[in-house]
Motif scaffolding. Structure first.
Motif, PDB file in Angstrom:
ATOM      1  N   THR A   5     -60.197 -81.954  13.929  1.00 22.50           N
ATOM      2  CA  THR A   5     -60.189 -81.832  15.301  1.00 22.50           C
ATOM      3  C   THR A   5     -58.780 -82.555  15.655  1.00 22.50           C
ATOM      4  N   GLU A   6     -58.754 -83.745  15.123  1.00 24.91           N
ATOM      5  CA  GLU A   6     -57.578 -84.633  15.551  1.00 24.91           C
ATOM      6  C   GLU A   6     -56.363 -84.070  14.775  1.00 24.91           C
ATOM      7  N   ILE A   7     -56.565 -83.480  13.604  1.00 24.70           N
ATOM      8  CA  ILE A   7     -55.300 -83.133  12.956  1.00 24.70           C
ATOM      9  C   ILE A   7     -54.629 -81.806  13.978  1.00 24.70           C
ATOM     10  N   GLN A   8     -55.419 -81.034  14.292  1.00 25.31           N
ATOM     11  CA  GLN A   8     -54.987 -79.901  15.272  1.00 25.31           C
ATOM     12  C   GLN A   8     -54.479 -80.398  16.388  1.00 25.31           C
ATOM     13  N   ALA A   9     -54.962 -81.357  17.039  1.00 22.14           N
ATOM     14  CA  ALA A   9     -54.876 -82.093  18.365  1.00 22.14           C
ATOM     15  C   ALA A   9     -53.322 -82.626  18.318  1.00 22.14           C
ATOM     16  N   ILE A  10     -53.105 -83.264  17.184  1.00 18.53           N
ATOM     17  CA  ILE A  10     -51.796 -84.014  17.072  1.00 18.53           C
ATOM     18  C   ILE A  10     -50.611 -82.746  16.820  1.00 18.53           C
ATOM     19  N   LYS A  11     -50.958 -81.840  16.208  1.00 20.34           N
ATOM     20  CA  LYS A  11     -50.020 -80.641  15.852  1.00 20.34           C
ATOM     21  C   LYS A  11     -49.655 -80.147  17.110  1.00 20.34           C
ATOM     22  N   THR A  25     -38.889 -76.575  16.864  1.00 19.31           N
ATOM     23  CA  THR A  25     -39.291 -75.805  15.525  1.00 19.31           C
ATOM     24  C   THR A  25     -40.456 -76.032  14.922  1.00 19.31           C
ATOM     25  N   LEU A  26     -40.974 -77.322  15.223  1.00 18.53           N
ATOM     26  CA  LEU A  26     -42.321 -77.839  14.845  1.00 18.53           C
ATOM     27  C   LEU A  26     -43.197 -77.113  15.836  1.00 18.53           C
ATOM     28  N   GLN A  27     -43.100 -76.650  16.814  1.00 17.28           N
ATOM     29  CA  GLN A  27     -44.042 -75.950  17.585  1.00 17.28           C
ATOM     30  C   GLN A  27     -44.508 -74.740  16.947  1.00 17.28           C
ATOM     31  N   LEU A  28     -43.739 -74.486  15.798  1.00 19.15           N
ATOM     32  CA  LEU A  28     -43.885 -72.982  14.918  1.00 19.15           C
ATOM     33  C   LEU A  28     -44.420 -73.437  13.762  1.00 19.15           C
ATOM     34  N   ALA A  29     -43.642 -74.254  12.996  1.00 20.09           N
ATOM     35  CA  ALA A  29     -43.887 -74.831  11.727  1.00 20.09           C
ATOM     36  C   ALA A  29     -45.257 -75.282  11.354  1.00 20.09           C
ATOM     37  N   ASP A  30     -45.862 -74.876  10.249  1.00 22.64           N
ATOM     38  CA  ASP A  30     -47.249 -75.090   9.767  1.00 22.64           C
ATOM     39  C   ASP A  30     -48.314 -74.537  11.006  1.00 22.64           C
ATOM     40  N   GLY A  31     -47.662 -73.317  11.322  1.00 23.34           N
ATOM     41  CA  GLY A  31     -48.762 -72.602  12.234  1.00 23.34           C
ATOM     42  C   GLY A  31     -48.615 -72.992  13.644  1.00 23.34           C
ATOM     43  N   GLN A  46     -54.623 -74.090  18.854  1.00 18.34           N
ATOM     44  CA  GLN A  46     -55.304 -74.206  20.274  1.00 18.34           C
ATOM     45  C   GLN A  46     -56.599 -73.186  20.104  1.00 18.34           C
ATOM     46  N   ARG A  47     -56.013 -71.882  19.771  1.00 22.02           N
ATOM     47  CA  ARG A  47     -57.537 -71.163  19.462  1.00 22.02           C
ATOM     48  C   ARG A  47     -58.485 -71.810  18.572  1.00 22.02           C
ATOM     49  N   SER A  48     -58.071 -72.343  17.343  1.00 20.03           N
ATOM     50  CA  SER A  48     -59.321 -72.934  16.435  1.00 20.03           C
ATOM     51  C   SER A  48     -60.057 -74.217  17.111  1.00 20.03           C
ATOM     52  N   LEU A  49     -59.294 -74.920  17.731  1.00 23.46           N
ATOM     53  CA  LEU A  49     -59.498 -76.093  18.530  1.00 23.46           C
ATOM     54  C   LEU A  49     -60.614 -75.550  19.482  1.00 23.46           C
ATOM     55  N   ALA A  50     -60.570 -74.592  20.539  1.00 25.45           N
ATOM     56  CA  ALA A  50     -61.282 -74.238  21.531  1.00 25.45           C
ATOM     57  C   ALA A  50     -62.478 -73.890  20.699  1.00 25.45           C
ATOM     58  N   ARG A  51     -62.475 -72.796  19.808  1.00 27.44           N
ATOM     59  CA  ARG A  51     -63.775 -72.318  19.229  1.00 27.44           C
ATOM     60  C   ARG A  51     -64.648 -73.444  18.884  1.00 27.44           C
TER      61      ARG A  51
END
Length: 404
Positions: free
Chosen positions: A336-342, A380-386, A392-397
């Motif tokens: 969860t936190e990895i996705q949050a920081i990304k 660009t890092l809003q695209l890189a690594d997904g 957001q979709r994964s985190l919301a689920r």
């Protein structure tokens, strides 16, 4: 709860901050001048080798690798504040310390999943910065944010694998010192488990059938710090079966293992970029006069500076918490936190850089300040690594699952 860095981190921070002040910042204009004289825009300026020699002399080398056999043996939490410092000069500091992407992720893959032969042939020269590397995953013809879409084929024929596919934005591939690609493709495209269809393969750059077709720009910039981004075509490129990384069908899992620490590195370097932007913004605001007073006295500029400081402090704490979780409960426990920081860090840093550009006026979009290029890298890092939306979709689920 203890917010202090441990003694080793503090010692390395002091050593790295001195290196930045004494060598890296003074080398920035030198690097630009030398690059203008190079025969190829992708050659490495001489000052980089000088910085690397000094970094090695100071014990600031391969800090990113937690493996003490090959790297500094630092935890994610120990390395994170060092990555932030290098983010203040993202085009020079990481490569000076041999801590630049994509080599960092590739070295992590080889150290964790490579055979002894693969480590000797490719990891050792990468650790010594004798060569560079590239990671070939993203493709132009499919939505690569979903790695199961990848179309590149890796077919076994006897004692060889044959690779066919087209990749783009392959970081590092334009650099003439790039000697090896880690290529992600499908060995079992019809497999029942879509996350076991992919494998990773080591493909030397000089393999017949490998064509580095063109350089890809990022918002008009050619990203020299990563060795450029390239479109690469593989057409019946053959390598021995011993070049398989890990096992057939293990490519998706290896990619996930590679991306976890990389997101800590990216996000902390972004925070360093934001700190550089705040410094430039404050100096500019104090030195420029408009309508009879320094623009630092304008309320809107003060708001931008205050909001930037708040955002940086928030992001730093979140990324450091994530690094701590990865060290204590692993990547899965910190998902969860990895996705949050990304999601949060690039977004916040883009906004800070945007305000810094605004404070600089026309200078902010010019080559006389680093802000425009920093903005392009952060955006660009809003695209890189997904892209953000995937995370957001994964985190919301995951959040919704708690209430079903």
């Amino acid at each position: 709860m203890d917010f202090a860095f441990d003694a080793r981190t503090e010692e390395l921070r002091a050593r790295l901050l001195a290196f930045m002040d004494e060598h890296v910042y003074p080398a920035e204009p030198v690097e630009q001048a030398q690059r203008a004289e190079l025969a190829s825009p992708w050659d490495t300026p001489a000052v980089v080798a000088e910085l690397q020699a000094e970094a090695r002399r100071r014990g600031l080398w391969n800090l990113f690798l937690p493996d003490s056999e090959h790297g500094a043996g630092l935890t994610n939490l120990q390395y994170a504040p060092l990555a932030e410092i290098t983010g203040r000069s993202p085009h020079l500091a990481p490569i000076a310390l041999n801590c630049a992407a994509p080599d960092t992720g590739n070295m992590e893959v080889l150290a964790q999943f490579g055979t002894e032969e693969q480590k000797k042939q490719w990891l050792e020269p990468l650790l010594a910065a004798d060569i560079r590397s590239a990671f070939a995953m993203t493709e132009p013809d499919v939505a690569s944010s979903d790695a199961t879409n990848i179309e590149t084929r890796i077919e076994r024929r006897g004692d060889e694998y044959v690779v066919n596919g087209r990749k783009w934005y392959i970081s590092g591939a334009m650099n003439p010192d790039c000697r090896i690609f880690i290529v992600m493709g499908k060995t079992d495209p019809e497999g029942a488990d879509i996350r076991r269809q992919q494998s990773m393969l080591l493909v030397p750059r000089d393999t017949p059938g490998v064509e580095v077709r063109r350089a890809m720009r990022v918002y008009g910039f050619e990203d020299h710090s990563h060795g450029g981004h390239a479109e690469v075509v593989f057409q019946d490129a053959r390598v021995p079966v011993s070049n398989l990384v890990g096992e057939e069908g293990g490519g998706f899992a290896i990619a996930q293992a590679r991306l976890g620490p990389g997101r800590i590195h990216h996000c902390m370097r972004l925070i360093g970029m934001a700190e550089r932007a705040i410094e430039l913004m404050c100096r500019r605001a104090l030195s420029r006069t408009a309508f009879g007073k320094p623009i630092a006295q304008q309320g809107v500029v003060q708001n931008w500076i205050a909001d930037a400081r708040v955002a940086v402090e928030q992001m730093r704490l979140l990324v450091l918490k994530t690094a701590w979780l990865m060290d204590t409960v692993g990547n899965r426990g910190a998902h969860t936190e990895i996705q949050a920081i990304k999601i949060a860090t690039p977004r916040a840093v883009v906004d800070i850089l945007d305000k810094a550009v605004q404070v600089h006026g026309a200078g902010g979009v010019s080559q006389d300040f680093p802000l425009a290029e920093l903005w392009a890298g952060a955006r660009t890092l809003q695209l890189a690594d997904g892209p953000d939306e995937v995370h957001q979709r994964s985190l919301a689920r995951r959040e919704l699952k708690q209430y079903r």
